[in-house]
Design a protein around this motif. Structure first.
Motif, PDB file in Angstrom:
ATOM      1  N   GLY A 164       0.895  -1.163   0.070  1.00 57.64           N
ATOM      2  CA  GLY A 164       0.114  -0.108   0.037  1.00 57.64           C
ATOM      3  C   GLY A 164       0.867   1.095   0.196  1.00 57.64           C
ATOM      4  N   ASP A 165       0.232   2.314   0.420  1.00 54.60           N
ATOM      5  CA  ASP A 165       1.021   3.465   0.238  1.00 54.60           C
ATOM      6  C   ASP A 165       1.902   3.772   1.315  1.00 54.60           C
ATOM      7  N   ILE A 166       3.404   4.215   1.033  1.00 53.98           N
ATOM      8  CA  ILE A 166       4.114   4.650   1.934  1.00 53.98           C
ATOM      9  C   ILE A 166       4.155   6.158   2.319  1.00 53.98           C
ATOM     10  N   HIS A 167       3.816   6.805   1.253  1.00 50.90           N
ATOM     11  CA  HIS A 167       3.756   8.284   1.391  1.00 50.90           C
ATOM     12  C   HIS A 167       2.672   8.771   0.657  1.00 50.90           C
ATOM     13  N   TYR A 168       1.697   9.320   1.329  1.00 49.57           N
ATOM     14  CA  TYR A 168       0.374  10.071   0.701  1.00 49.57           C
ATOM     15  C   TYR A 168       0.283  11.335   1.243  1.00 49.57           C
ATOM     16  N   SER A 169      -0.087  12.266   0.118  1.00 47.48           N
ATOM     17  CA  SER A 169      -0.309  13.719   0.632  1.00 47.48           C
ATOM     18  C   SER A 169      -1.190  14.248  -0.472  1.00 47.48           C
ATOM     19  N   LYS A 170      -2.110  14.911   0.131  1.00 45.21           N
ATOM     20  CA  LYS A 170      -2.977  15.858  -0.837  1.00 45.21           C
ATOM     21  C   LYS A 170      -2.628  17.289  -0.560  1.00 45.21           C
ATOM     22  N   HIS A 171      -2.664  18.058  -1.692  1.00 53.77           N
ATOM     23  CA  HIS A 171      -2.246  19.541  -1.820  1.00 53.77           C
ATOM     24  C   HIS A 171      -2.994  20.227  -2.527  1.00 53.77           C
ATOM     25  N   LYS A 172      -3.114  21.602  -2.218  1.00 59.12           N
ATOM     26  CA  LYS A 172      -4.010  22.462  -2.813  1.00 59.12           C
ATOM     27  C   LYS A 172      -2.994  23.805  -2.905  1.00 59.12           C
ATOM     28  N   LEU A 173      -3.203  24.370  -4.078  1.00 59.86           N
ATOM     29  CA  LEU A 173      -2.483  25.494  -4.215  1.00 59.86           C
ATOM     30  C   LEU A 173      -3.424  26.745  -3.569  1.00 59.86           C
ATOM     31  N   ILE A 174      -2.883  27.494  -2.515  1.00 60.55           N
ATOM     32  CA  ILE A 174      -3.669  28.368  -1.804  1.00 60.55           C
ATOM     33  C   ILE A 174      -3.415  29.765  -2.276  1.00 60.55           C
ATOM     34  N   GLU A 175      -2.193  29.978  -2.986  1.00 60.97           N
ATOM     35  CA  GLU A 175      -1.637  31.368  -3.216  1.00 60.97           C
ATOM     36  C   GLU A 175      -0.839  31.147  -4.440  1.00 60.97           C
ATOM     37  N   VAL A 176      -1.112  32.066  -5.567  1.00 61.86           N
ATOM     38  CA  VAL A 176      -0.447  31.837  -6.728  1.00 61.86           C
ATOM     39  C   VAL A 176      -0.103  33.341  -7.488  1.00 61.86           C
ATOM     40  N   ILE A 177       1.199  33.854  -7.164  1.00 62.88           N
ATOM     41  CA  ILE A 177       1.127  35.146  -7.934  1.00 62.88           C
ATOM     42  C   ILE A 177       2.407  34.905  -8.828  1.00 62.88           C
ATOM     43  N   PRO A 178       1.939  35.265 -10.238  1.00 64.37           N
ATOM     44  CA  PRO A 178       2.380  34.862 -11.137  1.00 64.37           C
ATOM     45  C   PRO A 178       3.838  35.587 -11.379  1.00 64.37           C
ATOM     46  N   ASP A 179       4.701  34.552 -11.558  1.00 61.68           N
ATOM     47  CA  ASP A 179       6.390  34.869 -11.841  1.00 61.68           C
ATOM     48  C   ASP A 179       6.913  35.143 -10.291  1.00 61.68           C
ATOM     49  N   LYS A 180       5.919  35.275  -9.266  1.00 58.27           N
ATOM     50  CA  LYS A 180       6.633  35.706  -8.103  1.00 58.27           C
ATOM     51  C   LYS A 180       6.487  34.428  -6.895  1.00 58.27           C
ATOM     52  N   LYS A 181       5.292  33.815  -6.626  1.00 56.16           N
ATOM     53  CA  LYS A 181       5.116  33.012  -5.484  1.00 56.16           C
ATOM     54  C   LYS A 181       4.044  32.122  -5.879  1.00 56.16           C
ATOM     55  N   VAL A 182       4.381  31.008  -5.176  1.00 57.21           N
ATOM     56  CA  VAL A 182       3.516  29.772  -5.302  1.00 57.21           C
ATOM     57  C   VAL A 182       3.382  29.075  -3.643  1.00 57.21           C
ATOM     58  N   VAL A 183       2.108  28.844  -3.387  1.00 58.12           N
ATOM     59  CA  VAL A 183       2.401  28.366  -1.996  1.00 58.12           C
ATOM     60  C   VAL A 183       1.012  27.051  -2.027  1.00 58.12           C
ATOM     61  N   SER A 184       1.811  26.029  -1.546  1.00 56.86           N
ATOM     62  CA  SER A 184       0.874  24.827  -1.568  1.00 56.86           C
ATOM     63  C   SER A 184       0.627  24.124  -0.176  1.00 56.86           C
ATOM     64  N   LEU A 185      -0.638  24.077   0.156  1.00 50.92           N
ATOM     65  CA  LEU A 185      -0.996  23.500   1.480  1.00 50.92           C
ATOM     66  C   LEU A 185      -1.409  22.159   1.513  1.00 50.92           C
ATOM     67  N   VAL A 186      -0.642  21.471   2.381  1.00 53.19           N
ATOM     68  CA  VAL A 186      -0.947  19.956   2.484  1.00 53.19           C
ATOM     69  C   VAL A 186      -2.333  19.888   3.449  1.00 53.19           C
ATOM     70  N   THR A 187      -3.267  19.559   2.529  1.00 50.84           N
ATOM     71  CA  THR A 187      -4.762  19.273   3.363  1.00 50.84           C
ATOM     72  C   THR A 187      -4.872  17.830   3.896  1.00 50.84           C
ATOM     73  N   GLU A 188      -4.079  16.933   3.517  1.00 51.18           N
ATOM     74  CA  GLU A 188      -4.171  15.314   3.914  1.00 51.18           C
ATOM     75  C   GLU A 188      -2.956  14.919   3.772  1.00 51.18           C
ATOM     76  N   SER A 189      -2.295  13.894   4.743  1.00 50.82           N
ATOM     77  CA  SER A 189      -1.136  13.357   4.610  1.00 50.82           C
ATOM     78  C   SER A 189      -0.965  12.048   5.500  1.00 50.82           C
ATOM     79  N   LYS A 190      -0.372  11.160   4.863  1.00 47.21           N
ATOM     80  CA  LYS A 190      -0.142   9.764   5.790  1.00 47.21           C
ATOM     81  C   LYS A 190       1.336   9.217   5.075  1.00 47.21           C
TER      82      LYS A 190
END
Length: 297
Positions: free
Chosen positions: A54-80
């Motif tokens: 089965g899974d050794i590493h599972y994580s679900k991500h959502k991009l919560i901030e995207v500023i073109p050419d400057k910044k990207v932030v991904s939040l881990v909403t679930e993980s195991k």
């Protein structure tokens, strides 16, 4: 006093726009084990590594901030993360932050895994992983256009010396359920494995660096189950080892075994079992695990 979240910084001779565009294709430099979209605000994706159980590493991500050419932030909403003993959800609610800053003719990219702190159980191993992913994989992709290799890889770690690990790797019948003849103990040794019927795989030990590396080249093969019966020919089985605080970390790569080849659908779960389950068992208990969850051809 608690430490700071893991961070890594690289600098490349590209515009912010080019870095931003390339960086957002995570499968090119992070891992091919990503499902979903990774470029726009509110995009969601799943990262999943697994083995035969089965899974050794599972994580679900959502991009919560995207500023073109400057910044990207991904939040881990679930993980195991199953190899963590205490809190397997340690990554949940942490953030992956990518910040781009112009530096004359270059762009500085700062990556921070907010919440990945030194006191976390996974910090040591995750920090090593991020060092490779950001400082090597992402840097190579941005600066040289070298996308992440999709060769099959598997990693294990065990309380065993690198020399003893190589000795056990070379004892092929103890962990890999194949018919074996020859020797794999020294550089230039040759051996043959068979997997039933009229199959065969001829190997040569082309590199053996004590305590560090073993490479087996497939010089010839016959795989009767596939249309290309020579599919493994000229591929390499590579065992890279590194020791840290009494723990040996092994990275296994089957160079040339990629998702594009016919046998990948069978070879991926096969190698996953033989490395992560059977060889790991041989390292830790002295006995391989031949109870594989898929049918032998």
């Amino acid at each position: 006093m608690k430490g700071q979240s893991y961070s890594a910084t690289i600098e490349v001779a590209l515009s912010q726009k080019d870095v931003f565009t390339r960086m957002n294709d995570f499968t090119k430099w992070w891992t091919r084990h990503i499902e979903g979209q990774t470029a726009k605000l509110n995009d969601e994706f799943i990262l999943r590594y697994g083995d035969a159980q089965g899974d050794i590493h599972y994580s679900k991500h959502k991009l919560i901030e995207v500023i073109p050419d400057k910044k990207v932030v991904s939040l881990v909403t679930e993980s195991k993360i199953n190899w963590i003993e205490k809190d397997k959800n340690e990554w949940t609610n942490t953030k992956m932050v990518f910040e781009l800053t112009p530096k004359g003719d270059t762009t500085e990219l700062k990556f921070t895994h907010e919440g990945l702190l030194p006191e976390k159980e996974c910090y040591t191993e995750c920090a090593k992983g991020w060092d490779t992913i950001i400082k090597q994989n992402l840097y190579a992709y941005l600066s040289e256009g070298k996308a992440l290799s999709h060769d099959f890889k598997a990693r294990i770690a065990a309380k065993i010396s690198p020399d003893e690990a190589i000795k056990k790797i070379s004892d092929i019948p103890a962990w890999w359920d194949v018919s074996f003849s020859g020797s794999a103990e020294n550089q230039n040794d040759t051996f043959i494995v068979k997997m039933g019927g009229d199959s065969f795989f001829d190997f040569t030990v082309t590199e053996l660096i004590p305590g560090k590396r073993v490479v087996w080249l497939v010089t010839d093969c016959h795989m009767p189950w596939y249309s290309d019966k020579k599919e493994w020919a000229n591929t390499k089985l590579i065992f890279d080892l590194a020791e840290n605080n009494g723990i040996t970390h092994l990275t296994f790569t089957h160079e040339g075994l990629t998702p594009e080849v016919e046998c990948f659908k069978d070879c991926e779960p096969g190698w996953t079992h033989w490395i992560k389950t059977s060889l790991f068992s041989y390292f830790t208990t002295g006995k391989g695990n031949f109870n594989r969850p898929y049918a032998k051809k």
